[in-house]
Design a protein around this motif. Structure first.
Motif, PDB file in Angstrom:
ATOM      1  N   SER A  92      -5.003   3.439 -11.633  1.00 18.78           N
ATOM      2  CA  SER A  92      -6.127   2.728 -12.275  1.00 18.78           C
ATOM      3  C   SER A  92      -7.386   3.583 -12.298  1.00 18.78           C
ATOM      4  O   SER A  92      -8.285   3.381 -13.101  1.00 18.78           O
ATOM      5  CB  SER A  92      -6.400   1.396 -11.557  1.00 18.78           C
ATOM      6  N   GLN A  93      -7.409   4.599 -11.419  1.00 24.41           N
ATOM      7  CA  GLN A  93      -8.577   5.489 -11.402  1.00 24.41           C
ATOM      8  C   GLN A  93      -8.353   6.737 -12.251  1.00 24.41           C
ATOM      9  O   GLN A  93      -9.095   7.701 -12.163  1.00 24.41           O
ATOM     10  CB  GLN A  93      -8.893   5.873  -9.957  1.00 24.41           C
TER      11      GLN A  93
ATOM     12  N   LYS B  39       0.493   0.345  -3.256  1.00 24.38           N
ATOM     13  CA  LYS B  39      -0.892  -0.030  -3.585  1.00 24.38           C
ATOM     14  C   LYS B  39      -1.748   1.210  -3.812  1.00 24.38           C
ATOM     15  O   LYS B  39      -2.581   1.249  -4.709  1.00 24.38           O
ATOM     16  CB  LYS B  39      -1.492  -0.872  -2.453  1.00 24.38           C
ATOM     17  N   GLN B  40      -1.523   2.236  -2.980  1.00 26.16           N
ATOM     18  CA  GLN B  40      -2.293   3.483  -3.155  1.00 26.16           C
ATOM     19  C   GLN B  40      -2.004   4.101  -4.522  1.00 26.16           C
ATOM     20  O   GLN B  40      -2.912   4.584  -5.196  1.00 26.16           O
ATOM     21  CB  GLN B  40      -1.916   4.494  -2.069  1.00 26.16           C
TER      22      GLN B  40
ATOM     23  N   ARG C 186      -0.874   2.591  -7.241  1.00 21.64           N
ATOM     24  CA  ARG C 186      -1.446   1.766  -8.317  1.00 21.64           C
ATOM     25  C   ARG C 186      -2.951   1.996  -8.432  1.00 21.64           C
ATOM     26  O   ARG C 186      -3.504   2.081  -9.523  1.00 21.64           O
ATOM     27  CB  ARG C 186      -1.169   0.281  -8.049  1.00 21.64           C
ATOM     28  N   GLN C 187      -3.593   2.097  -7.275  1.00 19.56           N
ATOM     29  CA  GLN C 187      -5.047   2.307  -7.294  1.00 19.56           C
ATOM     30  C   GLN C 187      -5.378   3.663  -7.942  1.00 19.56           C
ATOM     31  O   GLN C 187      -6.276   3.766  -8.782  1.00 19.56           O
ATOM     32  CB  GLN C 187      -5.574   2.259  -5.866  1.00 19.56           C
ATOM     33  N   ALA C 188      -4.619   4.697  -7.574  1.00 17.29           N
ATOM     34  CA  ALA C 188      -4.872   6.021  -8.152  1.00 17.29           C
ATOM     35  C   ALA C 188      -4.634   6.008  -9.668  1.00 17.29           C
ATOM     36  O   ALA C 188      -5.370   6.636 -10.436  1.00 17.29           O
ATOM     37  CB  ALA C 188      -3.984   7.058  -7.480  1.00 17.29           C
TER      38      ALA C 188
ATOM     39  N   SER D 110     -10.040  -2.907   4.968  1.00 24.14           N
ATOM     40  CA  SER D 110      -9.582  -2.068   3.858  1.00 24.14           C
ATOM     41  C   SER D 110      -8.120  -2.380   3.551  1.00 24.14           C
ATOM     42  O   SER D 110      -7.457  -3.087   4.302  1.00 24.14           O
ATOM     43  CB  SER D 110      -9.728  -0.590   4.228  1.00 24.14           C
ATOM     44  N   ASP D 111      -7.639  -1.798   2.472  1.00 24.90           N
ATOM     45  CA  ASP D 111      -6.287  -2.133   2.051  1.00 24.90           C
ATOM     46  C   ASP D 111      -5.258  -1.441   2.953  1.00 24.90           C
ATOM     47  O   ASP D 111      -5.543  -0.455   3.603  1.00 24.90           O
ATOM     48  CB  ASP D 111      -6.088  -1.690   0.593  1.00 24.90           C
TER      49      ASP D 111
END
Ligand code: SF4
Length: 888
Positions: A857-858, A850-851, A853-855, A834-835
């Motif tokens: 994008s979601q 990264k967390q 950015r991921q949130a 996992s990341d």
């Protein structure tokens, strides 16, 4: 001690944060002589319950690791009696042979007012020399001199509430978001409540503070003086002067305007001199001229300059000429860097001050202080300011120096020269709470001082509020309070009568009494209303703003509301300012300008914040910021190791390419030192150039050059032992919750990695390793605990892709019981692939880039949505500018 019972074993103590000049109130939760948690004090006027990330991590910095616990003489443990006698005898002998000016004290804006008071009294009243200066010289002495020239005394007119009440707020030479985060949070909240409030940031760099700016003026480094003389001309040309205020309450207006008009008589010319867009500068001038409530908050970007005093007066001139002073929401406002810079100024801790806002210019002042102190031999002239003081140490005029609570081998300009000066000096005494600093390494006598959580006394913040700092932990080891050490030395030198203090309260009330002694309204600094406090009242003293005059019911919150200033005429002085460019200019060999400053999560030379591993999550290595254009010119990419060189020295740091960095200009943080990195003492690059009036060194403008270092390998080493002097071009230490991480790089490739490692430390036999032509990896274990992790790569492509250090650091503290977990460590990534979260943005909740950015994008496309999902930014708010940058 004022406590509130929370359980039989725990109590809550109201105290003050020891870091920046905001001076936040802190609730310290203490259990069994341990600080277990902190929170913001809602009743404190500075922060009203807020804390920034540094303040929130205070409980992570009070452990005994690294503390100096015993006096030492020449590196050997000594008793207090031996150490005090050594210092007293050494000072006495040198004074007897060479006179009082052959000794010096160098103090700190980190010590308490009571410590400052007795140090100043000893030196100026009893030893008879004014060779007592302080690291506040490096921080705000130009603002002090500007205040004295304009107002007749060192007076900050406004208060933090003015920043919220202003309709136009100018932030000049101040990355408020990172350097004074709670003040910044107050400004953010005010702007949110009144979006029509305008905020202008005047700074060569686009910093996190620009996040809330309506206008950012990226002026040419060092050109602030032109901007403000240009503003004065504009106010005169556009009927925006307050003629009645000028006539009734100021002097020197005509000359000030004449000088301003000579160089900057038009917006176009001012814009040219500042390197700014004329329309944008015109907009600022227009806003200033049309707005009544204007605050200009200025800081080190103004002060740390070879013409810092003139810049301060150029700002003050504009406020005086337009009457924007002494009213709610209207003031020039110098914000100090350190928690007790203001307290030090109050007692007279600068070499050009005497005591209680009196100086050496008037013999009556000297006689007054002499009689109050019953001083046997009072100093009658100014002493040497910091730069001159260390020069005198270097050339042997000063033969003994006592450094208290500061680290000049890191923080002074030309820092290598300062180290050499101390190495040559006959007697160097250092009082500190930490054992190993760049300065303690030069000491003949080391005196263990109590730390923040143990010290008891008062501090004064940037808005003149005096607060109690409480000692709620018992002194560590054999440490003693600074005031106790200083008074013990004074008594051992034979000055019994002046130093019979048995508590900080006794010192404070004497200080308060001196401020009111034969004052009769002559000196604005008057806290005689506090001179009769009982020990109990002193202990329970709530934050109180000065002036606080005995018998006066209503002391003003803002100064100069009545148009009366502290000059002989009662009028404010407007100064004719002829702006000047920085003295040290670029050359073909050194074509770039280096600027310096603080980062968000560190404080000064990291002796305390460096202990909280959480605070190194945000930025863990020394760096230089450069523009995209300069990166292209010098063929540098992100994270390259680069050398920054000046005429004085060289540093080796990581490159960060920052879009907000202007071309031709670099930025380095002030924090890293020889305890944390191989070569990153930024002050070793600076020449000792200073303002001729204040003596404050220029720390924002150093001609340098940059080049990429062609490293042959890079690595990460995590060990449960602290290591020193690693044999490679670059190393940088990151203390962890458990153990230490070292980021490494070398210009020569070791022949054999296991042998290289074995020369540095012991390696156990329970190990797994991976050795390929370009990569070497090793994990050693002691039972189920990792003992050592090492990753090195000489692959020109993959060396930039070493495992995520933050993830590895976390794993180092974990039990590793399965073969898969061991292999995961060697692989440098999670078992499930996992990341790893990425670089930490929110230090409070350890949320990575990264967390976030991921949130985003979601669908979490606002700071509130991100806070709801990841909590990031929802505590101290210091990371909000970076989160907003990711969102945008
Ligand atoms: S802003 Fe942060 S560092 Fe400054 S006093 Fe407040 S909590 Fe401490």
């Amino acid at each position: 001690m004022m406590t509130t019972a929370a359980s039989p074993q725990t109590c809550e103590v109201k105290t003050t944060c020891p870091y920046c000049g905001v001076g936040c109130g802190v609730n310290a939760r203490v259990s069994d002589n341990r600080l277990i948690a902190v929170s913001g004090d809602k009743s404190h006027p500075a922060n009203l319950g807020r804390l920034c990330v540094k303040g929130s991590a205070l409980h992570e910095t009070t452990g005994l690791e690294g503390r100096l616990l015993q006096p030492q003489i020449k590196g050997q443990p000594a008793s207090w009696e031996q150490a005090i006698n050594k210092v007293a005898q050494g000072f006495k002998e040198i004074i007897a042979e060479h006179g009082p000016d052959a000794v010096a004290l160098y103090l700190s804006g980190q010590i308490l007012t009571e410590d400052y008071y007795v140090a100043n009294k000893l030196m100026k009243g009893f030893i008879g020399s004014a060779n007592v200066d302080t690291n506040s010289r490096l921080c705000m002495s130009s603002a002090v001199a500007a205040h004295k020239r304009a107002f007749g005394a060192d007076l900050v007119p406004g208060c933090y509430e003015d920043l919220e009440l202003a309709d136009l707020l100018l932030l000049v030479g101040s990355n408020t978001a990172w350097a004074h985060p709670v003040v910044y949070q107050r400004i953010v909240a005010a702007k949110k409540a009144r979006p029509e409030m305008k905020i202008v940031v005047i700074d060569p760099r686009q910093t996190a503070t620009c996040d809330i700016a309506d206008l950012h003026l990226p002026l040419k480094p060092g050109s602030d003086g032109y901007l403000f003389t240009g503003l004065l001309s504009y106010l005169a040309d556009n009927s925006a002067l307050d003629a009645a205020f000028i006539d009734n309450h100021t002097e020197g207006f005509d000359n000030a305007l004449l000088a301003a008009n000579q160089l900057t008589g038009s917006v176009a010319e001012s814009a040219r001199l500042c390197g700014l867009n004329e329309a944008e500068l015109g907009l600022l001038y227009d806003w200033f001229s049309r707005t009544e409530k204007v605050v200009t908050l200025f800081s080190q970007g103004i002060n740390q300059s070879s013409s810092g005093v003139d810049k301060g007066n150029a700002i003050i001139n504009c406020h005086l000429a337009s009457g924007k002073i002494g009213k709610p929401g209207a003031a020039p406002f110098s914000i100090t860097g350190q928690p007790n810079a203001m307290g030090g100024r109050e007692v007279g801790g600068l070499a050009n001050q005497l005591a209680a806002h009196m100086d050496f210019s008037d013999p009556a002042n000297i006689a007054l202080v002499e009689s109050f102190w019953e001083a046997p031999q009072i100093a009658r002239k100014e002493g040497l300011k910091a730069v001159d003081m260390f020069q005198a140490v270097h050339d042997g005029r000063i033969k003994a120096i006592w450094i208290i609570g500061t680290n000049p081998v890191v923080s002074m300009p030309d820092a290598d020269f300062v180290r050499e000066a101390l190495q040559r000096c006959e007697l160097v005494v250092v009082s500190d709470c930490m054992e190993k600093t760049d300065t303690t390494a030069c000491a003949d006598v080391l005196l263990p001082a109590t730390g923040w959580a143990e010290k008891d006394g008062t501090v004064t913040n940037s808005e003149r509020v005096i607060s109690r700092q409480k000692g709620f932990l018992t002194p560590a080891g054999n440490s003693r309070h600074d005031w106790q050490i200083i008074t013990a030395v004074a008594r051992a030198m034979g000055f019994e009568t002046g130093f019979r203090f048995s508590s900080p309260g006794e010192i404070f009330t004497e200080h308060a009494a001196l401020s009111g002694f034969h004052n009769n309204g002559k000196r604005c600094f008057d806290i005689s209303g506090l001179s009769a406090l009982s020990e109990r009242e002193y202990d329970q003293l709530k934050p109180v703003r000065w002036p606080c005059v005995k018998g006066k019911q209503h002391n003003p919150v803002r100064l100069f509301s009545d148009g009366q200033f502290n000059t002989p005429s009662g009028r404010a002085r407007m100064l004719p300012i002829m702006p000047a460019a920085p003295l040290n200019q670029t050359s073909p060999d050194y074509p770039l300008i280096l600027n310096t400053g603080r980062i968000r999560d560190q404080w000064h030379t990291m002796t305390r914040t460096g202990k909280a591993s959480r605070l190194l999550n945000h930025i863990d290595q020394p760096f230089v910021e450069l523009s995209t254009a300069d990166a292209e010119t010098y063929a540098i990419i992100e994270n390259d190791l680069v050398e920054i060189a000046s005429t004085q020295g060289r540093c080796v740091v990581r490159a960060k390419i920052a879009p907000g960095q202007p071309a031709g200009s670099l930025f380095m943080p002030i924090h890293w030192n020889a305890q944390f990195a191989s070569q990153a003492r930024v002050d070793s690059l600076f020449a000792s150039i200073k303002d001729p009036i204040s003596g404050q060194p220029e720390a924002k403008h150093c001609p340098v050059t940059i080049r990429k270092l062609n490293t042959l390998w890079q690595g990460v080493l995590i060990s449960d032992k602290e290591l020193t002097d690693l044999p490679c071009e670059y190393w940088c230490k990151v203390p962890l919750e458990k153990g230490f991480r070292y980021e490494l790089a070398g210009l020569t490739l070791p022949q054999n990695w296991p042998s290289w490692l074995e020369n540095q430390l012991e390696i156990g036999t329970d190990r797994i390793e991976l050795n390929s032509s370009n990569n070497y990896r090793l994990a050693c274990f002691n039972a189920q605990q990792p003992q050592l992790l090492f990753f090195a790569s000489s692959d020109q492509i993959s060396k930039q892709a070493l495992p995520n250090s933050a993830w590895l650091s976390k794993q180092f503290a974990q039990t590793t019981s399965t073969a898969a977990q061991r292999m995961s460590l060697l692989a440098g990534k999670p078992v499930d692939n996992s990341d790893d979260g990425g670089a930490i943005i929110c230090s409070c909740f350890e949320v990575g880039e990264k967390q976030i950015r991921q949130a985003i994008s979601q669908g979490a496309t606002s700071t509130d949505a991100l806070a709801a999902r990841l909590k990031c930014g929802s505590n101290c708010g210091s990371c909000l500018p970076e989160i907003r940058a990711l969102l945008s």
